[in-house]
Design a protein around this motif. Structure first.
Motif, mmCIF file in Angstrom:
data_model
loop_
_atom_site.group_PDB
_atom_site.id
_atom_site.type_symbol
_atom_site.label_atom_id
_atom_site.label_comp_id
_atom_site.label_asym_id
_atom_site.label_seq_id
_atom_site.Cartn_x
_atom_site.Cartn_y
_atom_site.Cartn_z
ATOM 1 N N HIS A 182 -0.477 32.685 11.465
ATOM 2 C CA HIS A 182 -0.194 32.385 10.061
ATOM 3 C C HIS A 182 -1.045 31.233 9.542
ATOM 4 O O HIS A 182 -0.968 30.901 8.354
ATOM 5 C CB HIS A 182 1.284 32.058 9.895
ATOM 6 N N TYR A 229 -7.567 30.037 1.044
ATOM 7 C CA TYR A 229 -6.148 30.202 0.746
ATOM 8 C C TYR A 229 -5.374 30.465 2.038
ATOM 9 O O TYR A 229 -5.850 31.180 2.922
ATOM 10 C CB TYR A 229 -5.939 31.350 -0.246
ATOM 11 N N TYR A 230 -4.196 29.863 2.094
ATOM 12 C CA TYR A 230 -3.364 29.963 3.292
ATOM 13 C C TYR A 230 -1.923 30.277 2.894
ATOM 14 O O TYR A 230 -1.453 29.876 1.829
ATOM 15 C CB TYR A 230 -3.399 28.657 4.097
ATOM 16 N N ASP A 231 -1.255 30.976 3.809
ATOM 17 C CA ASP A 231 0.166 31.300 3.632
ATOM 18 C C ASP A 231 0.879 31.012 4.954
ATOM 19 O O ASP A 231 0.798 31.781 5.903
ATOM 20 C CB ASP A 231 0.342 32.771 3.244
ATOM 21 N N PRO A 258 -4.521 35.142 -3.559
ATOM 22 C CA PRO A 258 -3.352 35.931 -3.981
ATOM 23 C C PRO A 258 -3.420 36.400 -5.423
ATOM 24 O O PRO A 258 -2.895 37.450 -5.777
ATOM 25 C CB PRO A 258 -2.175 34.949 -3.786
ATOM 26 N N ASP A 314 5.795 25.208 -1.826
ATOM 27 C CA ASP A 314 5.501 26.641 -1.848
ATOM 28 C C ASP A 314 4.412 26.912 -0.816
ATOM 29 O O ASP A 314 3.222 26.801 -1.096
ATOM 30 C CB ASP A 314 5.058 27.057 -3.249
ATOM 31 N N CYS A 315 4.836 27.253 0.389
ATOM 32 C CA CYS A 315 3.883 27.463 1.482
ATOM 33 C C CYS A 315 3.161 28.800 1.397
ATOM 34 O O CYS A 315 2.325 29.098 2.249
ATOM 35 C CB CYS A 315 4.613 27.355 2.820
ATOM 36 N N LYS A 316 3.489 29.627 0.411
ATOM 37 C CA LYS A 316 2.807 30.913 0.251
ATOM 38 C C LYS A 316 1.491 30.758 -0.504
ATOM 39 O O LYS A 316 0.643 31.649 -0.460
ATOM 40 C CB LYS A 316 3.713 31.899 -0.494
ATOM 41 N N LYS A 317 1.317 29.637 -1.202
ATOM 42 C CA LYS A 317 0.130 29.473 -2.046
ATOM 43 C C LYS A 317 -0.499 28.109 -1.790
ATOM 44 O O LYS A 317 -0.332 27.175 -2.555
ATOM 45 C CB LYS A 317 0.497 29.606 -3.525
ATOM 46 N N SER A 363 4.214 30.406 5.018
ATOM 47 C CA SER A 363 5.633 30.500 4.658
ATOM 48 C C SER A 363 6.494 31.004 5.818
ATOM 49 O O SER A 363 7.690 30.718 5.869
ATOM 50 C CB SER A 363 5.808 31.402 3.437
ATOM 51 N N CYS A 420 7.495 23.060 5.542
ATOM 52 C CA CYS A 420 7.624 23.608 4.187
ATOM 53 C C CYS A 420 8.824 23.081 3.406
ATOM 54 O O CYS A 420 8.887 23.265 2.186
ATOM 55 C CB CYS A 420 7.709 25.132 4.234
ATOM 56 N N SER A 474 -4.022 26.190 -1.376
ATOM 57 C CA SER A 474 -5.443 26.353 -1.694
ATOM 58 C C SER A 474 -6.185 25.073 -1.331
ATOM 59 O O SER A 474 -5.842 23.990 -1.807
ATOM 60 C CB SER A 474 -5.619 26.671 -3.180
#
Length: 270
Positions: free
Chosen positions: A174, A34-36, A181, A24-27, A38, A66, A29
């Motif tokens: 990105h 925090y990085y995203d 989040p 899950d590249c959206k979350k 995605s 990812c 930590s």
């Protein structure tokens, strides 16, 4: 009973799905940052050519930070194993005839877990996100994500490949840190925008119903009543009278606005 083989098949499918679940590249930590990344969830290819007369040697790196790479059309022995996320391929070209001479799984694989993320200090406050994942036979890959808001669409660059360790540097907007989040609240839609969307939905539904009415009516009149030409229009008499009523109404409104037909309030000639 057929239910037992069916359950067994479903169990195998579920287990297989579990083993190939993408990161899950959206979350992401790391140290309260925090990085995203995605939007980088796709296959990126880096190719390096070297002339080795009378042939040309091409080294290709296929990367997806990812998710595992999808199989290629090459033979199974000419591509990396299932679950690989960074694949190294050496191809030798002679007289435009390709021959794959080496395939190395540099990151990921059947028995490898998710990547390890660490944070490296940098000149900017975001820090550099480090992506690390081992491959097969002592190989591994480290990707340094550098926050650069002007580098949109830029591919990663190979910094070095020594002793089985591939070092990549990937500049991208990105790769910049984001807010937590879990603490971000969804914005409430503005009343004006919601009212506009309501009216657009209403008129869209009306248009679709009218379109469906005319299409079904035309087909019915053609197949059942064997009508042709203008008589294919459903309820033709109604629409003709409706147009006349609309004309009369418009004429009366026009006369009323222009004052035509009112009782005389001026002087008449003697």
């Amino acid at each position: 009973m057929r239910i037992i083989p069916l359950l067994s098949t479903l169990a195998v499918i579920l287990i297989g799905c579990h083993t190939v679940v993408a990161l899950d590249c959206k979350k992401i930590s790391v140290k309260e940052k925090y990085y995203d990344i995605s939007l980088l969830d796709s296959v990126t290819t880096i190719a390096q050519n070297e002339t080795t007369d009378p042939t040309i040697t091409q080294v290709t790196y296929r990367i997806n930070p990812c998710a595992p790479l999808e199989p290629t059309k090459d033979k199974e022995r000419d591509q990396c194993v299932k679950g690989t996320q960074v694949c190294h391929t050496t191809t030798n070209f002679k007289d435009d005839e390709p021959r794959i001479t080496r395939v190395i799984n540099l990151a990921g694989g059947a028995n490898v877990s998710e990547p390890l993320f660490t944070l490296e200090s940098s000149e900017n406050e975001n820090g550099n996100l480090i992506w690390s994942l081992p491959g097969s036979e002592g190989h591994s890959t480290n990707i340094t994500f550098i926050c650069d808001k002007k580098a949109d669409g830029e591919k990663p660059s190979v910094k070095s490949y020594e002793q089985g360790i591939l070092l990549l540097e990937w500049k991208s907007p990105h790769a910049c840190s984001i807010t937590d989040p879990s603490k971000s609240k969804p914005e409430e839609p503005k009343k004006e925008e919601s009212s506009k969307s309501g009216w657009s939905i209403f008129f869209t539904v009306i248009f679709c119903l009218l379109f469906l009415y005319f299409v079904v009516g035309l087909i019915y009149n053609y197949l059942v009543n064997h009508e042709t030409g203008i008589y294919l229009i459903p309820h033709l008499h109604f629409w003709r009278s409706f147009i006349e009523v609309a004309k009369d109404l418009g004429y009366q409104l026009y006369n009323k606005c222009m004052g035509i037909g009112r009782g005389g309030h001026g002087y008449s000639a003697v």
